[in-house]
Design an enzyme around this catalytic site. Structure first.
Site, PDB file in Angstrom:
ATOM      1  N   ASP A 143      -9.486  -9.492  -0.099  1.00 30.18           N
ATOM      2  CA  ASP A 143      -8.181  -9.276   0.880  1.00 30.18           C
ATOM      3  C   ASP A 143      -8.644  -9.482   2.112  1.00 30.18           C
ATOM      4  O   ASP A 143      -9.707  -9.309   2.383  1.00 30.18           O
ATOM      5  CB  ASP A 143      -7.436  -8.002   0.466  1.00 30.18           C
TER       6      ASP A 143
ATOM      7  N   ASP B 204      -7.676  -3.160  -0.146  1.00 35.16           N
ATOM      8  CA  ASP B 204      -7.459  -1.855   0.448  1.00 35.16           C
ATOM      9  C   ASP B 204      -6.161  -1.339   0.057  1.00 35.16           C
ATOM     10  O   ASP B 204      -5.815  -0.195  -0.674  1.00 35.16           O
ATOM     11  CB  ASP B 204      -7.875  -1.561   1.842  1.00 35.16           C
TER      12      ASP B 204
ATOM     13  N   ASP C 272      -2.604  -4.278  -2.914  1.00 38.02           N
ATOM     14  CA  ASP C 272      -3.542  -4.584  -3.390  1.00 38.02           C
ATOM     15  C   ASP C 272      -3.772  -4.138  -4.726  1.00 38.02           C
ATOM     16  O   ASP C 272      -4.800  -4.647  -5.382  1.00 38.02           O
ATOM     17  CB  ASP C 272      -4.964  -4.519  -2.617  1.00 38.02           C
TER      18      ASP C 272
END
Length: 643
Positions: free
Chosen positions: A319, A513, A517
């Site tokens: 991410d 995080d 996600d």
């Protein structure tokens, strides 16, 4: 953690050894046989009562335990007068069990340390400003607590006001206190410095990072690896074969007229050397040691199967916000549309973001508070992962999030921000564009070097998966030396990328995080969540928690997992070789009982020690500052605070 000398298994093994040495000594001095036998009996009882009890319990459950085979062999040796050989078997067997207990206790040290971090009480501030002390275990999301100098933060949350230095070393291993102010996230168990902080708790006490990772590490010590489960399934069948082989080696020669003592000795030696003790202990010690080492380095995994999967990883997806970047975005511009003023737009956006878990939303709200703006009360808050948030503020529906929230309407200022590598957040009021907020989030310190190390270890370029626009994502990727970027992805889009890689036979490691996600982490072969922005859902979906230098931890973690796998494989090969050699010697020639006992049990001890070696080597590397594959850059801001 109890010291090694206080563990019951260690005490019993030590007592058994002392009785054995005493028996051997008085025997050499020509003492009466009754005294010698009595001391050997003490050796047998002290070192063998617990394995015998466990073996009988297993037999009651219709399982054949290796412990019982060893006790039977020792008793059989004593029955034909081989007290020394049987005693040696008991002593070495008890010692190997004690070593395993010591290793398990050392692994649990990381659990106990985590459980001791959280404070017992918290000071809660009511709406009227009054304070009351409550048990920290009763804290609930939304409450405001005050943390005074030197106190531990009682719950996960975000700082409302106050500036201080927060020492996270007990939880993350980061030695330098971090400067913490309004909008910054803090974790339960960390220690406040010289300032006074007011913190809004974001999670219930049971859902804090420190509570979650403690439970995860505890499960890790109780979970068996896939290879270990396979070995234990084979062990049951193999143990039956060993017993059958022992009976044949005893019965057939006796039927053919062979001497009883010699035949019984050969059968006893076969049962000892063919038993799979070392094979059973080959896999778990290095994997449990790796769990302990990773915990000490700031990565806490749910169970040992995660280490097995990490050793196979060949693809990495990351991410962007909060993972590649510091997770502390700053508002750099506020552009209102129409007749609205910048402060009015910012107040509406900050109010709507009151319940947001996303770092961008927290940054917008923190900036509004820093400007001293009054934020009206928001109702009907709804978070749409990957898109933004909606809430009713002052009777108007306010939406804050991706530019796509505006549909086909092109919001002025978005394109310019994205071209400059900024993240654009649009604000809609009653469905109409009201303005755009520009944010900037710098890469994590040392990110480029950490990613280069990860690339070398995994053998491929990590992919960036982000819901951000293409241009800001590309600008960041270029700064970090990354070439594979997938931008504008919703959570299910990230999952599709992972599944496509898995369909090609790849083993995927994912790191992220926020709540958006969680699907990504759950779908990857190994999903690791960055603790700084982790929500309860992403913590639950992840296989582990990155509490210290998320990017810098990844390559060393893969190295550690692969080292543990190599040790486990070496243990299995060594143990199998010892069994084959000793069994062959016993069947073809005449293997002395003492040599068989020593060879078999010493191989078990060596396998345990080889697993423990990972703890020793890792500690030595950490002391030399070489735990990470790539040097971890120091945050200049943190260094100034530490100075």
């Amino acid at each position: 953690m109890r010291s090694a000398l206080t563990l019951p298994e260690v005490r019993w093994a030590g007592a058994s050894l002392l009785a054995f040495l005493a028996a051997l000594g008085v025997d050499l001095l020509g003492a009466p046989s009754a005294l010698v036998v009595g001391l050997y009996l003490a050796c047998y009882v002290l070192g063998g009562w617990e394995p015998a009890l466990e073996g009988l319990r297993a037999l009651g459950e219709k399982r054949l335990d290796v412990d019982l085979l060893m006790i039977v062999a020792a008793v059989a040796a004593a029955a034909i007068g081989q007290w020394f050989d049987g005693g040696l078997l008991i002593v070495i067997f008890a010692t190997s069990g004690a070593l395993e207990s010591v290793m398990t206790a050392r692994t649990r040290a990381s659990i106990d340390a985590l459980l001791d971090l959280a404070p017992e009480t918290a000071t809660v501030v009511a709406d009227d400003g009054t304070e009351r002390t409550v048990p920290a275990a009763q804290l609930a999301a939304g409450q405001v607590v005050v943390v005074r100098p030197g106190e531990r933060v009682p719950g996960d949350g975000a700082v409302l006001d106050g500036v201080s230095e927060v020492d996270t070393s007990a939880l993350t291993g980061e030695p330098v206190p971090a400067r913490t102010g309004p909008g910054d996230a803090v974790l339960a168990g960390t220690v406040n410095g010289t300032g006074v902080l007011r913190v809004r708790v974001s999670r219930d006490a049971a859902d804090t990072v420190v509570a979650g990772v403690a439970a995860q590490v505890e499960r890790a010590a109780e979970t068996k690896a896939g290879r270990q489960l396979f070995i234990e399934r084979v062990e049951q069948r193999y143990s039956v074969l060993v017993v059958a082989g022992t009976v044949l080696l005893l019965g057939v020669p006796l039927l053919l007229g062979a001497p009883f003592t010699e035949t019984l000795l050969r059968a006893i030696v076969f049962m000892i050397v063919a038993s799979p003790c070392a094979i059973v202990l080959a896999t778990m010690p290095p994997l449990l040691a790796a769990v302990a080492v990773s915990g000490r380095r700031g990565t806490l995994v749910k169970d040992v199967t995660v280490l097995e999967a990490l050793a196979e990883v060949d693809t990495v997806v990351l991410d962007k916000t909060g993972t590649l970047t510091s997770g502390r975005p700053q508002v750099v511009s506020v552009t209102p549309l129409g007749s609205r003023r910048a402060d009015e737009l910012l107040a509406l956006a900050g109010a709507a973001e009151a319940g947001s878990e996303h770092v961008l939303g927290r940054a917008v709200r923190a900036h509004a508070l820093e400007r001293g703006l009054h934020l009206p009360h928001a109702e009907g808050f709804t978070a749409v992962p990957g898109e933004g948030v909606r809430a009713v503020v002052g009777g108007r529906t306010v939406a804050v999030g991706r530019p796509e929230l505006a549909g086909d309407v092109e919001v002025p200022g978005v394109a310019a921000l994205q071209e400059a590598g900024r993240t654009a957040v649009v604000v809609l009021v009653d469905g109409e564009p009201a303005g755009v907020v520009g944010l900037s989030d710098e890469p994590r310190p040392g990110a480029a070097a950490a990613l280069a190390a990860l690339r070398r270890e995994v053998g491929g370029d990590p992919q960036v998966l982000t819901g951000d626009a293409e241009r800001p994502a590309r600008v960041l990727a270029d700064r970090l030396g990354l070439t594979r970027v997938r931008a504008g992805l919703l959570p299910d889009g990230k999952v599709e990328v992972v599944r496509a890689e898995q369909a090609r036979g790849r083993r995927v490691l994912a790191a992220g995080d926020g709540i958006n996600d969680a699907p990504l982490l759950a779908s990857a072969d190994v999903g690791l969540v960055v603790s700084e922005g982790a929500g309860a859902l992403s913590l639950e979906a992840a296989d582990g928690v990155l509490t210290r230098d998320p990017l810098g931890s990844l390559a060393p973690l893969v190295v550690l997992a692969r080292r543990a796998r190599r040790i486990a494989r070496a243990n299995l090969a060594f143990a199998a070789t010892v069994i084959v050699v000793l069994v062959g010697w016993d069947l073809i020639g005449t293997l002395p009982l003492v040599v068989g006992v020593a060879g078999h049990e010493l191989s078990t001890v060596l396998v345990c020690l080889n697993g423990l070696r990972l703890l020793v080597v890792a500690r030595r590397e950490d002391r030399r500052g070489r735990a990470a594959v790539a040097p971890v850059a120091v945050d200049p801001e943190r260094e100034r605070v530490g100075a």
